[in-house]
Design an enzyme around this catalytic site. Structure first.
Site, short mmCIF file in Angstrom:
data_model
loop_
_atom_site.label_atom_id
_atom_site.label_comp_id
_atom_site.label_asym_id
_atom_site.label_seq_id
_atom_site.Cartn_x
_atom_site.Cartn_y
_atom_site.Cartn_z
N LYS A 80 -7.89 4.24 -12.20
CA LYS A 80 -8.33 3.09 -11.40
C LYS A 80 -9.31 2.28 -12.24
O LYS A 80 -10.13 2.88 -12.96
CB LYS A 80 -9.01 3.64 -10.14
CG LYS A 80 -9.38 2.65 -9.06
CD LYS A 80 -9.92 3.44 -7.84
CE LYS A 80 -10.18 2.52 -6.66
NZ LYS A 80 -10.67 3.29 -5.50
N SER A 156 -8.33 2.01 -1.53
CA SER A 156 -8.41 1.02 -2.57
C SER A 156 -7.77 1.46 -3.88
O SER A 156 -7.74 0.66 -4.83
CB SER A 156 -9.86 0.63 -2.82
OG SER A 156 -10.63 1.75 -3.15
N SER A 180 -9.91 6.16 0.22
CA SER A 180 -9.25 5.37 -0.82
C SER A 180 -8.40 6.15 -1.81
O SER A 180 -7.73 5.53 -2.63
CB SER A 180 -10.27 4.54 -1.59
OG SER A 180 -10.79 3.53 -0.74
#
Lengths: 466, 78
Positions: A80, A156, A180
């Site tokens: 990420k 996310s 997330s």
């Protein structure tokens, strides 16, 4: 000789160590798959193709020289884009962060995976500053669900989940504050582990809400999750909440039996609002594990509220200076929430943190009699990109904040949770949370391994229909 | 006429001023709407009675090094 393009990380590393294939060949195939599929998925915000090939060559040279190569020898991975990667700016999904100088060093977790022999391919898309459950980013675009490109990958950590689900790389890293990791794992039909709060070092990961932030892996097999998790464990003085407890390797414990393991289904709040595919997934897992009893976790809705207040307060405080001088550079999806969070009275925040201690103590009492609790991960399959409302308990509600209905009350107190994927015909995948007391990741992974061996859970690579 | 209760709008304007935030007119209604949401969320937390001696979850240690010398207490940091 070559290996299956979609071999998991453990199989890939074994094949490279044994000489059945090379790290370079695996990386070339990986880069080819990314070139083919990422334009439709939009997982990657940075691709480090040259560096990745150089690193793959280095792995091959080391193995040729007699080195073991590491437990993840030559395995491609991506992270990420809130994880520091030496030499590039850490975006954290933001336009503002493009202006930041390049990171001086890798995040602790990135270094750990490299030490294990894995090869970093690039950085992955996310909701701005991790404030979202969908990965619809106004600066970098939406990440598309590999199972249905018209739908969200979740957030996310959407790029991280979609990259694994789409077969681009076998393992990725994400972060989880209120869901997330788990929400995108559910929507993308893969495994996502949110470990115990503080079990894995967050050093070098751009924070959102320090009280609630965790990092963790995504993968398509239980053994991959266990292998990556084991490689990431260890004390780290650079993260103030990283536990000093010694690592507890989970891979060697995967295949134990479940005799004497007490399990229950989370009732009440966790049984309300789920669409039929989600209810069926929980029932399937419960039946496979022989779970017949239900436990009531007290005040989960209030826990969600408290988590919301803590998230909003801490997140907004982190970005206060930029909110003052350049609010126009924030994603519209986060800006007003950050501005509002900056105005939260301290009495709300402190009360939420006091409630957190109360709630933690009540839930730990439950774990005196139960070892593993199961609950749905998301109330629904992945919504459409741009979908603003959904039905919950027969009422039309805003989509985005309600995707964390079942995840938020649990991450609030840092419990270790693995979201396991259920794939059913004629619908999209959904996840089920396996939840245990703090530091009992080995137990939930053992339960997951049992489910996987029975064929109840799996993470087949999505057939991307472009 | 504003769709929001007057006191929420007044609070937003005053609190923003206190923390040094200048909320542009085009963002104001979105911020007020979000504060309205937070008010409802906070009510759930604030109405729950807690013992007076219950401390906030995070703990502060004057010497963080001391944590690594303790016998394992997994939840000592919460």
């Amino acid at each position: 000789m070559s290996i299956d393009s979609y071999a998991d990380a453990v199989a890939t590393a074994a094949a490279i160590r044994q000489g059945d294939t090379s790290a370079v060949a695996v990386m070339q195939a990986t880069l080819h798959r990314i070139a083919q599929s990422d334009p439709a998925l939009n997982c990657f915000t940075t691709l480090l193709a040259d560096q990745a090939l150089d690193s793959a060559h280095a792995v091959d040279r080391a193995i040729a020289a007699g080195d073991n190569g590491g437990v993840l020898a030559g395995v491609p991975f991506a992270v990420k884009n809130l994880f520091d990667i030496e030499g590039i700016s850490t975006l954290a999904g933001a336009k503002i962060n493009k202006e930041h100088p390049p990171a001086m060093r890798d995040a602790t977790a990135v270094s750990a995976l490299k030490r294990a022999g894995a090869v970093l391919v690039g950085a992955l898309n996310m909701d701005e500053y991790a404030y979202g459950f969908v990965t619809e980013n106004s600066h970098y675009g939406a990440t598309h669900n590999p199972h249905d490109l018209s739908r969200v990958a979740g957030g996310s950590s959407g790029g991280s989940a979609a990259a694994v689900a789409g077969g681009l790389v076998p393992i990725t890293l994400g972060s989880d504050t209120n869901g997330s990791i788990r929400v995108p794992a559910s929507f993308c039909g893969i495994f996502g582990l949110k470990p115990t709060y503080g079990r894995l070092s967050r050093a070098g990961a751009f924070l959102f809400a320090a009280s609630l932030d965790h990092i963790g892996p995504f993968a398509r097999s239980v053994r991959d999750i266990a292998t990556v998790f084991d490689a990431l464990q260890g004390p780290d003085a650079r993260d103030p909440i990283c536990t000093p407890l010694p690592p507890d390797p989970c891979l060697p414990q995967l295949n134990g039996d479940l005799d004497g393991v007490n399990m229950a289904i989370a009732g009440g709040h966790f049984e309300q609002g789920a669409d039929p595919p989600v209810q069926q997934a929980v029932e399937q897992v419960a039946a496979a594990l022989g779970i017949t009893k239900t436990v009531m976790i007290p005040e989960p809705s209030r826990a969600r509220s408290a988590a919301y207040l803590i998230t909003a307060s801490e997140g907004s405080n982190l970005h206060l200076e930029n909110l003052k001088i350049r609010p126009q550079d924030f994603d519209p999806a986060t800006r007003d929430r950050f501005l509002a969070g900056a105005l939260i009275p301290s009495s709300w925040y402190i009360q939420a943190q006091r409630f957190r201690r109360w709630y933690r103590d009540r839930v730990l009492e439950i774990f005196r009699d139960v070892d593993v609790i199961i609950a749905p991960t998301t109330p629904c399959i992945a919504p459409k990109i741009g979908q603003t409302t959904m039905m919950l308990n027969g009422v039309e509600v805003k989509t985005r904040p309600n995707l964390g209905l079942y995840t938020q009350p649990l991450s609030f107190i840092g419990l270790p949770i693995l979201s396991v994927p259920i794939h059913s015909p004629r619908t999209l995948p959904v996840g089920v949370q396996l939840i245990a007391a703090p530091y009992r990741e080995s137990l939930i992974l053992k339960v997951a391994a049992t489910l996987e061996s029975k064929g109840i859970i799996s993470a087949p690579v999505a057939q991307i229909k472009i | 006429m504003s769709e929001f209760p007057r006191h929420v709008e007044q609070y937003v304007d005053a609190a923003a001023h206190l923390v040094g935030l200048s909320i542009a007119p085009e963002y104001r209604s979105g911020v007020v709407e979000n504060v309205e949401t937070l008010v409802a969320i906070a009510q759930s937390v604030m109405e729950f009675s807690l013992p007076a001696d219950l401390e906030a979850a995070p703990s502060f240690y004057p010497d963080p090094q001391s944590l690594s010398q303790r016998p394992s207490q997994p939840d000592s940091q919460l």
